[in-house]
Design a protein around this motif. Structure first.
Motif, PDB file in Angstrom:
ATOM      1  N   ASP A  42       2.310   1.804  -3.421  1.00 34.87           N
ATOM      2  CA  ASP A  42       1.295   2.367  -4.319  1.00 34.87           C
ATOM      3  C   ASP A  42       1.109   3.866  -4.068  1.00 34.87           C
ATOM      4  N   LEU A  43       1.086   4.262  -2.798  1.00 34.56           N
ATOM      5  CA  LEU A  43       0.890   5.672  -2.466  1.00 34.56           C
ATOM      6  C   LEU A  43       2.048   6.534  -2.947  1.00 34.56           C
ATOM      7  N   HIS A 101       3.434   5.527   7.379  1.00 37.71           N
ATOM      8  CA  HIS A 101       2.036   5.403   6.948  1.00 37.71           C
ATOM      9  C   HIS A 101       1.199   6.568   7.458  1.00 37.71           C
ATOM     10  N   ARG A 132       2.348   9.421  -6.209  1.00 41.43           N
ATOM     11  CA  ARG A 132       2.858  10.779  -6.068  1.00 41.43           C
ATOM     12  C   ARG A 132       3.928  11.115  -7.109  1.00 41.43           C
ATOM     13  N   GLU A 156      -0.044   8.093   4.179  1.00 44.44           N
ATOM     14  CA  GLU A 156      -1.393   7.587   3.959  1.00 44.44           C
ATOM     15  C   GLU A 156      -2.455   8.433   4.636  1.00 44.44           C
ATOM     16  N   GLU A 207       0.837  -1.200   0.000  1.00 43.79           N
ATOM     17  CA  GLU A 207       0.000   0.000   0.000  1.00 43.79           C
ATOM     18  C   GLU A 207       0.870   1.247   0.000  1.00 43.79           C
TER      19      GLU A 207
END
Length: 236
Positions: free
Chosen positions: A106-107, A134, A111, A138, A103
């Motif tokens: 992916d974040l 995170h 960007r 996130e 995750e």
């Protein structure tokens, strides 16, 4: 290429400053406008100094305590939400670390980083402090800069008190014939100052902020004065 200057605020420093600014400016503006509206409205019905002072003090105390309580409740709710989100993220990192790593990759890729660079960055951030990584990437939360309800409450209380003191003193100190005009001038001047200051501290153009402040304050005083005058005419 323009380089950042040393007086630019970054990261948590900017968030902290904007939170303080929001509470302080809201408190000061509300103190100025609400108390000005109150004493100008009473002045439309009577020129008795004790009545004006009583109304102004009551408005100052009620408003400052209300602002402080409202900010405390609001920011406490925000902090509780932040803590709950951090607790959930901590649990997810403990129960499914691989999924959380993907995750984060992916974040970071979303960007603008390439997939390989995003994975390398995610792995380094995870090794250093997975929860902090995170939280920031996130959730947009800095674990070291959680919202502080007491700071917001005190800022609002003090700002409202300072703001409310100006129209109160402007109304009760001058002779009866000068009270209204002196108060209106002081209030509009103070609203220009708070609008300009808030815009400058927030690095925004001051024109619209000043116009909003002055227009709102002038409208509030006009409406309350008209209401007080009508009550005086009606003999209420």
């Amino acid at each position: 290429m323009t380089q950042p200057t040393h007086d630019e605020a970054h990261g948590g420093a900017l968030g902290t400053r904007l939170n303080w600014l929001r509470a302080a400016v809201l408190g000061a503006n509300d103190g100025i406008v609400s108390t000005a509206g109150l004493v100008v409205g009473v002045a439309g019905a009577t020129d008795d100094r004790s009545a004006l002072l009583t109304a102004g003090l009551a408005g100052l105390l009620a408003g400052s305590l209300s602002m402080a309580a409202g900010e405390y409740v609001s920011v406490s709710t925000q902090r509780d939400s932040e803590r709950a989100a951090l607790a959930m993220e901590k649990r997810e990192l403990r129960e499914q670390p691989e999924a959380e790593l993907e995750e984060l990759v992916d974040l970071l890729a979303a960007r603008g980083l390439s997939r390989d660079v995003a994975r390398e960055a995610a792995e380094q951030l995870t090794r250093r402090d997975a929860l902090r990584a995170h939280a920031r990437v996130e959730l947009g939360i800095d674990p070291d800069e959680l919202a502080n309800p007491w700071h917001a409450a005190w800022a609002s209380l003090l700002a409202f008190t300072v703001g409310a003191s100006l129209p109160l003193l402007a109304m009760v100190l001058p002779p009866a014939g000068l009270r209204l005009a002196f108060t209106v001038c002081c209030v509009l001047g103070a609203l220009v100052l708070t609008g300009w200051s808030s815009a400058r501290l927030g690095a925004a153009p001051p024109g619209r902020a000043v116009l909003r402040n002055v227009t709102g304050g002038a409208l509030a005083m006009a409406v309350t004065y008209a209401a007080g005058s009508l009550l005086d005419v009606a003999g209420v």
